[in-house]
Design a protein around this motif. Sequence first.
Motif, PDB file in Angstrom:
ATOM      1  N   THR A   1      -7.358   2.751  -2.491  1.00 56.50           N
ATOM      2  CA  THR A   1      -7.105   1.300  -2.470  1.00 56.50           C
ATOM      3  C   THR A   1      -5.837   1.403  -3.498  1.00 56.50           C
TER       4      THR A   1
ATOM      5  N   SER B   1     -16.756   4.779  -1.173  1.00 56.39           N
ATOM      6  CA  SER B   1     -16.341   3.385  -1.273  1.00 56.39           C
ATOM      7  C   SER B   1     -17.427   2.401  -0.671  1.00 56.39           C
TER       8      SER B   1
ATOM      9  N   TYR C   1       0.870  -1.168   0.003  1.00 55.00           N
ATOM     10  CA  TYR C   1       0.015  -0.089  -0.045  1.00 55.00           C
ATOM     11  C   TYR C   1       0.640   1.116  -0.020  1.00 55.00           C
TER      12      TYR C   1
ATOM     13  N   LEU D   1     -15.038   1.744  -5.821  1.00 52.84           N
ATOM     14  CA  LEU D   1     -13.862   1.254  -5.356  1.00 52.84           C
ATOM     15  C   LEU D   1     -12.941   2.837  -4.947  1.00 52.84           C
ATOM     16  N   SER D   2     -12.480   2.892  -3.718  1.00 55.66           N
ATOM     17  CA  SER D   2     -11.876   4.059  -3.427  1.00 55.66           C
ATOM     18  C   SER D   2     -10.572   4.265  -4.215  1.00 55.66           C
TER      19      SER D   2
END
Length: 141
Positions: free
Chosen positions: A95, A84, A31, A91-92
Amino acid sequence: MKYGKLLISKKELPIIRELLAKPIAMRDVHYAKSLTKLSHELEQADALEEEMMPLNIIRLNSIVTISTSQSANKTFQLVMPGKSDIGQNMLSILTPMGLALYGYAEGDQVIWEFPSGINTIKIIKVEQVQLVNEFMENSSI
């Protein structure tokens, strides 16, 4: 990459920079790498006026269809974090997948490192929802 670098809207650029600048608890190394990679790509990106933005570029609220070597086609809408909802295919942008695809174009292949490993994503289709909404609001139909 279809256009040689990311293309982004001048209107969206400050929003994306603000999102990336907020302190976020790093969920994992992948991430953090995704955040860093998009931040670097934004430094090299071309920021265009709204009317100059190609319709095939992934931006906030775009509906995107992708395929990967590990899965069949998937379609989702790229949204702000507060909107989201995976159950609704929203979808954010924050992400790993959202960070990977933002600013790329229909037809592009993106190589990105996810928690499951390095994967190639093929962008099959991009639709601009806000443009449809603007048309409907201005239409007499």
